[in-house]
Design a protein around this motif. Sequence first.
Motif, PDB file in Angstrom:
ATOM      1  N   THR A   1     -12.476   0.367   0.683  1.00 17.97           N
ATOM      2  CA  THR A   1     -12.643   0.671  -0.740  1.00 17.97           C
ATOM      3  C   THR A   1     -13.900   0.008  -1.286  1.00 17.97           C
ATOM      4  O   THR A   1     -14.714   0.634  -1.971  1.00 17.97           O
ATOM      5  CB  THR A   1     -11.413   0.193  -1.543  1.00 17.97           C
ATOM      6  OG1 THR A   1     -10.282   0.974  -1.166  1.00 17.97           O
ATOM      7  CG2 THR A   1     -11.652   0.287  -3.034  1.00 17.97           C
TER       8      THR A   1
ATOM      9  N   ASP B   1     -18.652   8.670   4.951  1.00 18.16           N
ATOM     10  CA  ASP B   1     -17.579   7.677   4.963  1.00 18.16           C
ATOM     11  C   ASP B   1     -16.994   7.668   6.382  1.00 18.16           C
ATOM     12  O   ASP B   1     -16.173   8.512   6.729  1.00 18.16           O
ATOM     13  CB  ASP B   1     -16.510   8.045   3.932  1.00 18.16           C
ATOM     14  CG  ASP B   1     -15.379   7.037   3.949  1.00 18.16           C
ATOM     15  OD1 ASP B   1     -14.602   6.994   2.973  1.00 18.16           O
ATOM     16  OD2 ASP B   1     -15.248   6.292   4.952  1.00 18.16           O
TER      17      ASP B   1
ATOM     18  N   SER C   1       0.867  -1.170   0.000  1.00 14.98           N
ATOM     19  CA  SER C   1       0.000   0.000   0.000  1.00 14.98           C
ATOM     20  C   SER C   1       0.910   1.228   0.000  1.00 14.98           C
ATOM     21  O   SER C   1       1.807   1.304   0.856  1.00 14.98           O
ATOM     22  CB  SER C   1      -0.929  -0.007   1.222  1.00 14.98           C
ATOM     23  OG  SER C   1      -2.031   0.856   0.998  1.00 14.98           O
TER      24      SER C   1
ATOM     25  N   ASN D   1      -7.723  12.139   6.004  1.00 15.30           N
ATOM     26  CA  ASN D   1      -6.785  11.750   4.942  1.00 15.30           C
ATOM     27  C   ASN D   1      -6.089  12.936   4.298  1.00 15.30           C
ATOM     28  O   ASN D   1      -5.442  12.780   3.264  1.00 15.30           O
ATOM     29  CB  ASN D   1      -7.528  10.932   3.881  1.00 15.30           C
ATOM     30  CG  ASN D   1      -7.816   9.535   4.375  1.00 15.30           C
ATOM     31  OD1 ASN D   1      -6.911   8.692   4.460  1.00 15.30           O
ATOM     32  ND2 ASN D   1      -9.035   9.286   4.781  1.00 15.30           N
TER      33      ASN D   1
HETATM   34  P1  KE4 Z   1      -9.314   0.424   2.709  1.00 18.44           P
HETATM   35  O1  KE4 Z   1      -9.717   0.035   1.308  1.00 18.44           O
HETATM   36  O2  KE4 Z   1      -7.855   0.844   2.785  1.00 18.44           O
HETATM   37  O3  KE4 Z   1      -9.682  -0.621   3.756  1.00 18.44           O
HETATM   38  O4  KE4 Z   1     -10.189   1.717   3.128  1.00 18.44           O
HETATM   39  C1  KE4 Z   1     -10.171   2.843   2.301  1.00 18.44           C
HETATM   40  C2  KE4 Z   1     -10.588   4.056   3.107  1.00 18.44           C
HETATM   41  C3  KE4 Z   1     -11.875   4.544   2.960  1.00 18.44           C
HETATM   42  N1  KE4 Z   1     -12.302   5.621   3.658  1.00 18.44           N
HETATM   43  C4  KE4 Z   1     -11.485   6.246   4.539  1.00 18.44           C
HETATM   44  C5  KE4 Z   1     -11.991   7.437   5.291  1.00 18.44           C
HETATM   45  C6  KE4 Z   1     -10.155   5.784   4.731  1.00 18.44           C
HETATM   46  O5  KE4 Z   1      -9.346   6.430   5.608  1.00 18.44           O
HETATM   47  C7  KE4 Z   1      -9.702   4.666   4.014  1.00 18.44           C
HETATM   48  C8  KE4 Z   1      -8.284   4.135   4.159  1.00 18.44           C
HETATM   49  N2  KE4 Z   1      -7.377   4.951   4.908  1.00 18.44           N
HETATM   50  C9  KE4 Z   1      -5.977   4.809   4.548  1.00 18.44           C
HETATM   51  C10 KE4 Z   1      -5.102   5.794   5.327  1.00 18.44           C
HETATM   52  N3  KE4 Z   1      -5.699   6.882   5.885  1.00 18.44           N
HETATM   53  C11 KE4 Z   1      -5.506   3.410   4.775  1.00 18.44           C
HETATM   54  C12 KE4 Z   1      -4.009   3.216   4.662  1.00 18.44           C
HETATM   55  C13 KE4 Z   1      -3.553   2.803   3.301  1.00 18.44           C
HETATM   56  O6  KE4 Z   1      -4.115   3.271   2.291  1.00 18.44           O
HETATM   57  O7  KE4 Z   1      -2.578   2.000   3.249  1.00 18.44           O
END
Ligand code: KE4
Length: 426
Positions: free
Chosen positions: A117, A238, A22, A210
């Motif tokens: 995601t 979200d 990632s 983020n």
């Molecule tokens: P994942 O697909 O990474 O589980 O979730 C995506 C996502 C969706 N919505 C919010 C508000 C999020 O913060 C995230 C994922 N956050 C990141 C870092 N802030 C995860 C770390 C990474 O991308 O490796």
Amino acid sequence: MTSRNRQLFEQSQKVIPGGVNSPVRAFKSVGGNPVFFQRGQGAHVWDVDGKSYIDYVGSWGPLILGHAHPEVIKTVQKTSENGLTFGAPTEAELEIAELICKLIPSIEQVRLVSSGTEAGMSAIRLARGFTGRNKIIKFEGCYHGHDDSLLVKAGSGALTFGNPSSAGVPQETAGHTIVLDYNDVNGVEATFKQYGSEIAAVIVEPVAGNMNLIAPKTDFLKTLRTLCTHHGSVLIFDEVMTGFRVGLDCAQGLYQVQPDLTTLGKVIGGGMPMAAFGGRRDIMQCLAPVGAVYQAGTLSGNPVAVAAGLTTLRLIQETGFYDNLANTTRQLTEGLTASAKKHGVNFCAQSIGGMFGLYFSKNIPASFSEVMGCDKDAFNRFFHAMLDRGIYFAPSAFEAGFVSSTHGSTEINTTLAAAENIFATL
Ligand code: KE4
């Protein structure tokens, strides 16, 4: 940077793009090489050379109970002995669905998935299917996972790379995504005035995490609610990061604004791959197999992940859990701010529940452009100086930080002592 870390990173880059699975893990924003971890316990992690760190990333939010919580580990072990996955309904999925609906009143029905995601992508498709419209609104600096429609001026990894729009996203797709400024009420009102009847959904991080931590202005979320109601658009919160992180009532309870759909992740999986999206029954009933909006997943509602999530959601309901978490987080941010002030360093910080933001600027930023005005180089120097002293913050000036229930006065005081030393010489 120890030898084993360096060796593993060199080897990993041969077989994994950038040596990581990632992008934000790659330290591209802060410079240097990523640390390879091999063990975590409570508020601490150890790298492959046995160096220990106080961990303020907590795997980017899931580990609200700290690393390897004994009750979570025990339930994962016990559940695994009965098999890892069935690809068929299980009673535990019903149990966690009922618990999520109980804890978050706006969620009348919920669908489990395996990542934030997937949750964001599915919620957008569902909102488009429910309304028959294509346009969506998101906010610059907010990140909702790497779905094509949402990876348009995203925050998190993409912002960290200073590359706010991803290659590979067709213009035909990105063209349906309107990107506005977070907290810009006038911008949202003007956009709805122009496109209101075409807007399927607004998706927003009710507390942005983020682009570093940005709090919603008083009327921002309420305005989104009013405009979505008026124009028949779906309001999606979200809460993948804020869900059960800012409080047991999540951000929607904290700010008393009820979305139509909510996405969840991180904490609800207790460290295992699990996320969810849910909300109004009339919208959720549009989902296959009942309705025409397709969404699916081999490991959705995986028994082992659900077991870790159920144990986590049980433990965070204990009396005083969030008061203690918020107090510890506040001790960190207030202590760092006081120390920086003493040494005349342009630094401030804020916390909301168990998450926090650190800013090398005079004032706490309230927008994407204000975040971009913070001194990123100063953050990077601070990050590495703390890392050398065994304190692990998020390797990016554009990420929020996280405290767990296992962080206590020892961890906070150790962190503040290290910061005092650094602010004096920064
Ligand atoms: P994942 O697909 O990474 O589980 O979730 C995506 C996502 C969706 N919505 C919010 C508000 C999020 O913060 C995230 C994922 N956050 C990141 C870092 N802030 C995860 C770390 C990474 O991308 O490796």
